[in-house]
Design a protein around this motif. Structure first.
Motif, PDB file in Angstrom:
ATOM      1  N   ASP A   1      47.931   8.627  32.495  1.00 26.48           N
ATOM      2  CA  ASP A   1      49.065   9.591  32.723  1.00 26.48           C
ATOM      3  C   ASP A   1      49.661   9.597  31.379  1.00 26.48           C
ATOM      4  O   ASP A   1      50.075  10.689  31.011  1.00 26.48           O
ATOM      5  CB  ASP A   1      50.052   9.071  33.732  1.00 26.48           C
ATOM      6  CG  ASP A   1      49.482   8.808  35.215  1.00 26.48           C
ATOM      7  OD1 ASP A   1      48.675   9.810  35.512  1.00 26.48           O
ATOM      8  OD2 ASP A   1      49.920   7.976  35.859  1.00 26.48           O
ATOM      9  N   ILE A   2      49.845   8.545  30.745  1.00 29.37           N
ATOM     10  CA  ILE A   2      50.606   8.665  29.255  1.00 29.37           C
ATOM     11  C   ILE A   2      49.539   9.488  28.508  1.00 29.37           C
ATOM     12  O   ILE A   2      50.040  10.072  27.475  1.00 29.37           O
ATOM     13  CB  ILE A   2      50.798   7.044  28.721  1.00 29.37           C
ATOM     14  CG1 ILE A   2      51.741   6.287  29.866  1.00 29.37           C
ATOM     15  CG2 ILE A   2      51.283   7.071  27.338  1.00 29.37           C
ATOM     16  CD1 ILE A   2      51.667   5.025  29.542  1.00 29.37           C
ATOM     17  N   GLU A   3      48.192   9.156  28.401  1.00 26.64           N
ATOM     18  CA  GLU A   3      47.432   9.793  27.641  1.00 26.64           C
ATOM     19  C   GLU A   3      47.354  11.186  27.848  1.00 26.64           C
ATOM     20  O   GLU A   3      47.359  12.000  26.988  1.00 26.64           O
ATOM     21  CB  GLU A   3      46.000   9.334  27.794  1.00 26.64           C
ATOM     22  CG  GLU A   3      45.803   7.522  27.318  1.00 26.64           C
ATOM     23  CD  GLU A   3      44.591   6.980  27.913  1.00 26.64           C
ATOM     24  OE1 GLU A   3      44.442   5.901  27.568  1.00 26.64           O
ATOM     25  OE2 GLU A   3      43.689   7.847  28.405  1.00 26.64           O
ATOM     26  N   THR A   4      47.576  11.685  29.067  1.00 31.53           N
ATOM     27  CA  THR A   4      47.557  12.887  29.415  1.00 31.53           C
ATOM     28  C   THR A   4      48.710  13.715  28.611  1.00 31.53           C
ATOM     29  O   THR A   4      48.578  14.907  28.091  1.00 31.53           O
ATOM     30  CB  THR A   4      47.338  13.380  30.947  1.00 31.53           C
ATOM     31  OG1 THR A   4      46.397  12.749  31.381  1.00 31.53           O
ATOM     32  CG2 THR A   4      47.582  14.771  31.091  1.00 31.53           C
ATOM     33  N   SER A   5      49.758  13.178  28.723  1.00 36.09           N
ATOM     34  CA  SER A   5      51.056  13.682  28.082  1.00 36.09           C
ATOM     35  C   SER A   5      50.741  13.823  26.464  1.00 36.09           C
ATOM     36  O   SER A   5      51.052  14.755  26.006  1.00 36.09           O
ATOM     37  CB  SER A   5      52.272  12.672  28.363  1.00 36.09           C
ATOM     38  OG  SER A   5      52.493  12.749  29.803  1.00 36.09           O
ATOM     39  N   VAL A   6      50.084  12.817  26.111  1.00 32.80           N
ATOM     40  CA  VAL A   6      50.159  12.803  24.494  1.00 32.80           C
ATOM     41  C   VAL A   6      49.147  13.815  24.156  1.00 32.80           C
ATOM     42  O   VAL A   6      49.207  14.542  23.116  1.00 32.80           O
ATOM     43  CB  VAL A   6      49.547  11.297  24.067  1.00 32.80           C
ATOM     44  CG1 VAL A   6      49.252  11.268  22.629  1.00 32.80           C
ATOM     45  CG2 VAL A   6      50.705  10.291  24.227  1.00 32.80           C
ATOM     46  N   LEU A   7      47.762  14.036  24.954  1.00 35.18           N
ATOM     47  CA  LEU A   7      47.044  14.958  24.491  1.00 35.18           C
ATOM     48  C   LEU A   7      47.729  16.518  24.545  1.00 35.18           C
ATOM     49  O   LEU A   7      47.125  17.544  23.776  1.00 35.18           O
ATOM     50  CB  LEU A   7      45.729  15.079  25.406  1.00 35.18           C
ATOM     51  CG  LEU A   7      44.896  13.836  25.375  1.00 35.18           C
ATOM     52  CD1 LEU A   7      43.729  13.616  26.397  1.00 35.18           C
ATOM     53  CD2 LEU A   7      44.018  14.049  23.966  1.00 35.18           C
ATOM     54  N   ARG A   8      48.660  16.689  25.374  1.00 31.25           N
ATOM     55  CA  ARG A   8      49.187  18.208  25.469  1.00 31.25           C
ATOM     56  C   ARG A   8      50.316  18.390  24.274  1.00 31.25           C
ATOM     57  O   ARG A   8      50.577  19.247  24.173  1.00 31.25           O
ATOM     58  CB  ARG A   8      50.004  18.202  26.814  1.00 31.25           C
ATOM     59  CG  ARG A   8      49.085  18.258  27.983  1.00 31.25           C
ATOM     60  CD  ARG A   8      49.817  19.056  29.156  1.00 31.25           C
ATOM     61  NE  ARG A   8      51.181  18.187  29.536  1.00 31.25           N
ATOM     62  CZ  ARG A   8      51.454  16.955  30.441  1.00 31.25           C
ATOM     63  NH1 ARG A   8      50.464  16.910  31.105  1.00 31.25           N
ATOM     64  NH2 ARG A   8      52.428  16.463  30.402  1.00 31.25           N
ATOM     65  N   SER A   9      50.647  17.151  23.772  1.00 27.43           N
ATOM     66  CA  SER A   9      51.712  17.154  22.646  1.00 27.43           C
ATOM     67  C   SER A   9      51.274  18.022  21.658  1.00 27.43           C
ATOM     68  O   SER A   9      52.062  18.623  20.683  1.00 27.43           O
ATOM     69  CB  SER A   9      52.252  16.056  22.421  1.00 27.43           C
ATOM     70  OG  SER A   9      51.178  15.184  21.547  1.00 27.43           O
ATOM     71  N   HIS A  10      50.107  18.018  20.882  1.00 24.53           N
ATOM     72  CA  HIS A  10      49.690  18.679  19.955  1.00 24.53           C
ATOM     73  C   HIS A  10      48.133  18.976  19.812  1.00 24.53           C
ATOM     74  O   HIS A  10      47.084  18.344  20.407  1.00 24.53           O
ATOM     75  CB  HIS A  10      49.639  17.915  18.526  1.00 24.53           C
ATOM     76  CG  HIS A  10      49.909  18.684  17.360  1.00 24.53           C
ATOM     77  ND1 HIS A  10      48.684  18.918  16.524  1.00 24.53           N
ATOM     78  CD2 HIS A  10      50.912  19.103  16.335  1.00 24.53           C
ATOM     79  CE1 HIS A  10      48.990  19.643  15.500  1.00 24.53           C
ATOM     80  NE2 HIS A  10      50.244  19.453  15.337  1.00 24.53           N
ATOM     81  N   LYS A  11      47.862  20.373  19.323  1.00 16.85           N
ATOM     82  CA  LYS A  11      46.349  20.676  19.532  1.00 16.85           C
ATOM     83  C   LYS A  11      45.560  19.970  18.494  1.00 16.85           C
ATOM     84  O   LYS A  11      44.199  20.154  18.813  1.00 16.85           O
ATOM     85  CB  LYS A  11      46.382  22.196  18.906  1.00 16.85           C
ATOM     86  CG  LYS A  11      47.022  22.619  17.758  1.00 16.85           C
ATOM     87  CD  LYS A  11      46.779  23.908  17.426  1.00 16.85           C
ATOM     88  CE  LYS A  11      47.056  24.366  15.926  1.00 16.85           C
ATOM     89  NZ  LYS A  11      47.126  25.951  15.610  1.00 16.85           N
ATOM     90  N   SER A  12      45.929  19.122  17.684  1.00 19.78           N
ATOM     91  CA  SER A  12      45.186  18.478  16.742  1.00 19.78           C
ATOM     92  C   SER A  12      44.655  17.049  17.294  1.00 19.78           C
ATOM     93  O   SER A  12      44.081  16.509  16.614  1.00 19.78           O
ATOM     94  CB  SER A  12      45.877  18.279  15.327  1.00 19.78           C
ATOM     95  OG  SER A  12      45.705  19.668  14.605  1.00 19.78           O
ATOM     96  N   ILE A  13      45.278  16.723  18.548  1.00 23.44           N
ATOM     97  CA  ILE A  13      44.974  15.237  19.000  1.00 23.44           C
ATOM     98  C   ILE A  13      43.686  15.587  20.044  1.00 23.44           C
ATOM     99  O   ILE A  13      43.622  16.193  20.830  1.00 23.44           O
ATOM    100  CB  ILE A  13      46.154  15.033  19.811  1.00 23.44           C
ATOM    101  CG1 ILE A  13      47.277  14.790  18.844  1.00 23.44           C
ATOM    102  CG2 ILE A  13      45.837  13.845  20.444  1.00 23.44           C
ATOM    103  CD1 ILE A  13      48.603  14.161  19.520  1.00 23.44           C
ATOM    104  N   ALA A  14      42.558  15.314  19.266  1.00 24.47           N
ATOM    105  CA  ALA A  14      41.239  15.264  19.942  1.00 24.47           C
ATOM    106  C   ALA A  14      41.154  14.514  21.211  1.00 24.47           C
ATOM    107  O   ALA A  14      40.546  14.619  22.133  1.00 24.47           O
ATOM    108  CB  ALA A  14      40.194  15.104  19.011  1.00 24.47           C
ATOM    109  N   GLU A  15      41.686  13.023  20.935  1.00 22.03           N
ATOM    110  CA  GLU A  15      41.419  12.175  22.076  1.00 22.03           C
ATOM    111  C   GLU A  15      42.513  11.037  21.982  1.00 22.03           C
ATOM    112  O   GLU A  15      43.168  10.996  20.982  1.00 22.03           O
ATOM    113  CB  GLU A  15      40.224  11.412  21.916  1.00 22.03           C
ATOM    114  CG  GLU A  15      39.776  10.487  23.084  1.00 22.03           C
ATOM    115  CD  GLU A  15      40.107  11.225  24.553  1.00 22.03           C
ATOM    116  OE1 GLU A  15      41.117  11.073  25.246  1.00 22.03           O
ATOM    117  OE2 GLU A  15      38.676  11.605  25.011  1.00 22.03           O
TER     118      GLU A  15
END
Length: 621
Positions: A523-537
């Motif tokens: 759940d936390i990882e999903t939020s982080v991935l949505r925060s910026h397009k440059s975050i690949a994983e």
């Protein structure tokens, strides 16, 4: 093979009507995952495994060779004869099978059963990274107490190389037998297990928390598992299924080596590694053979989604048609990834793939096949739960789009003969529908116990013989170690019966206990991935009482500093947590296993050992 019923069937393999096809690119030999350009030979590339017909198929789908099932049966007999003569093994001895995905792995598996030995499938070492992968092979061989190793000439050369000698003590290997050119001999007799409870094989795997364990599968449990899968998926002899999974453990091993022989259907086997050089291979095979049922992993689905996103028109022009697919099941030991399955379905809708075809399965060490969608059951349901209530182990259903709503998809239909109950992992008491608890399972195809749990034996003593503290205190249950809940649905299956939907939320061992609440990393990882397009994983874990967030940057290093504020803000706003450490790393640093699951504990170990080679680290102590 499995139980006396199946042992008799395998003893007369030439009478079984089935085909197994192995798709590989022409002229390309096998090399383990994450390989470089150098390939290690497999022998005859493209051989098809076990069946009434054995066929070698190129990536174009052209049949280049056939063989009768009698010849396959004879090859298993040769392996059994070699084990008895060269290895001088006794009934019940453990044998490690170190092979790439292909004919040799399956033939030697049955050869071991013919000889009365217990096979242990082991992923071969990476020829370009022996220092890391060979010790893992050695450890499994030692922990499983294998007295013999069966392998190919190419892998045997790796075992005896200077690089191998620098990684492990090669003098301590047990007897190693090369099975590439065995003489045409038969064993004195084909072994048949005297009782169904006898050990059939050992299933070794490494969990997402980094624990190596081997579970014991009896002939009775193996037979029951094959029977349940056959009933759920309607695997008739005329049926064709496509399998794009690694064949070394769990359901992937069962589908690769066991189910076709039990059910007599044709299996089209596609090693996932082959998709690295031809990403459309799996879907092309499904289209060419008009497959109704197919299995894959999340890593395969992600590879197809990313690699074929702009090629659907080209595939359509080549005649790829997926309208034949009735069920595409993702084999997983985790919460269903709704976003990925929906992206896959929408992307290949133009090729005829039904939006209702994609579903997930659920299984784990104690039972590798708890849920499978099957072909006759109702479509998997999706519910929305309140994420805030979930942190307190409560399940509160809300409307779609509600604040803090979290979508959860059903993990397939519970298999015939499988009973599931939700319990409190601490009190071991049964829980009601509104509670999140540990998933316990009772089934004829439960594994019979751990052969060994490397370094964690005491923590898993009751995983296979747990009993409820009140209520039905007589039934023995196996503890899956996963949190979830059951919900009675209004839907009915082909028999007209209503069914319970099982929703898997996450692994109990990976949950984060913060501020007196239970958080799930995804759940936390999903939020982080949505925060910026440059975050690949992204991956999260705890260090002491701090929340550590590791993000892979797919962009310029100048963006690393900008990510820190975005990550900390989104976690605070959506989860009310303060991030203690943000680690920005290069793509590919976060370890992911062959099923596409993140190895968060391995990542944590690398972080503590200062081995991540980060681009930037920000501490908020």
């Amino acid at each position: 093979m499995c139980s006396q019923e199946c042992v008799d069937g395998i003893g007369t393999i030439s009478n079984v009507s089935l085909r197994l096809l192995l798709f590989q690119k022409p002229g390309v030999n096998y090399c383990p995952p994450s390989s470089g350009k150098t390939k290690s030979p497999i022998g005859a590339a493209g051989n098809v495994t076990l069946g009434g017909l054995r066929q070698a198929v190129w990536s174009s789908g052209t049949v280049v060779n056939t063989a009768t099932c009698t010849q396959l049966h004879k090859r298993a007999e040769r392996v059994a004869a070699a084990l008895l003569e060269k290895g001088r093994l006794n009934t019940g001895d453990h044998v490690a099978l170190v092979y790439p995905p292909g004919i040799d792995l399956i033939i030697t598996f049955y050869g071991c059963l013919y000889a009365g030995c217990v096979p242990v499938a082991v992923r071969p070492p990476h020829p370009q990274n022996l220092a890391t992968t060979l010790p893992t092979v050695k450890m499994i061989v030692e922990v499983s107490k294998s007295v013999c190793i069966l392998t190919t000439q190419a892998i045997l050369k790796l075992f005896r190389s200077k690089e191998a000698a620098a990684a492990v003590d090669i003098k301590t290997w047990p007897t190693v037998i090369d099975t590439d050119d065995l003489p045409r001999r038969k064993p004195p007799q084909i072994y048949k297990a005297p009782t169904p409870e006898m050990l059939a094989y050992l299933d070794f795997s490494v969990s997402t928390t980094g624990i190596l364990a081997g579970v014991k599968m009896s002939h009775e449990a193996t037979s029951a598992m094959c029977r349940s899968i056959k009933l759920q998926c309607e695997l008739y002899p005329s049926r064709q299924i496509a399998v794009c999974l690694d064949p070394y453990c769990g359901l992937g091993f069962a589908l690769w080596c066991l189910c076709s022989v039990y059910s007599g259907h044709q299996s089209i086997l596609v090693p996932p590694l082959e998709l690295e050089s031809n990403v459309s291979l799996w879907l092309s095979a499904v289209s060419q053979y008009k497959v109704r049922v197919t299995f894959c992993s999340y890593s395969v689905m992600e590879m197809c989604t990313k690699g074929l996103g702009a090629q659907t028109d080209a595939l359509k022009a080549k005649g790829v048609n997926l309208s034949c697919v009735r069920t595409c099941m993702v084999v997983a030991e985790e919460r269903p990834r709704i976003a990925l399955t929906q992206s896959f379905s929408k992307l290949f809708k133009d090729l005829g793939l039904s939006l209702r075809a994609v579903s997930t399965t659920f299984g784990c060490r104690v039972n590798v096949a708890i849920c499978l969608q099957g072909t006759s059951g109702p479509d998997p349901t999706t519910v929305f739960v309140d994420m805030r209530a979930l942190r307190h182990d409560r399940v509160r259903l809300v409307e779609r789009g509600s604040p803090h709503s979290l979508p959860l998809m059903e993990s397939g239909k519970i298999l015939p003969g499988v009973k599931v109950i939700i319990t409190n992992p601490e009190t071991k008491g049964p829980l009601g529908d509104s509670h999140l608890g540990e998933i316990w399972v009772s089934s004829p195809h439960n594994a019979t116990g751990y052969y060994t749990v490397y370094g964690e034996e005491s923590l898993h003593a009751d995983h296979f013989n747990a009993q409820l503290s009140f209520g039905d205190t007589q039934t023995l249950w196996a503890r899956t170690g996963y949190l979830g809940f059951l919900r009675r649905t209004e839907l009915t299956d082909a028999t007209g019966e209503r069914h319970d939907a099982l929703y898997v939320v996450g692994s109990l061992d990976e949950t984060l206990e913060l501020r007196g609440m239970r958080y799930h990393p995804i759940d936390i990882e999903t939020s982080v991935l949505r925060s910026h397009k440059s975050i690949a994983e992204c991956a999260v874990f705890t260090w002491t009482n701090l929340l550590v967030v590791v993000v892979e940057l797919d962009g310029s290093e100048q963006e690393a500093l900008d990510l820190v504020a975005l990550v900390t803000n989104v976690v605070l706003e959506e989860h009310y947590l303060i991030v203690g450490v943000v680690v920005v790393v290069d793509p590919g640093v976060i370890p992911i296993n062959s099923r596409g699951e993140k190895q968060r504990m391995h990542l944590r170990d690398g972080f503590l050992a200062d081995q991540l080679d980060p681009i930037y680290v920000a501490y908020n102590m």
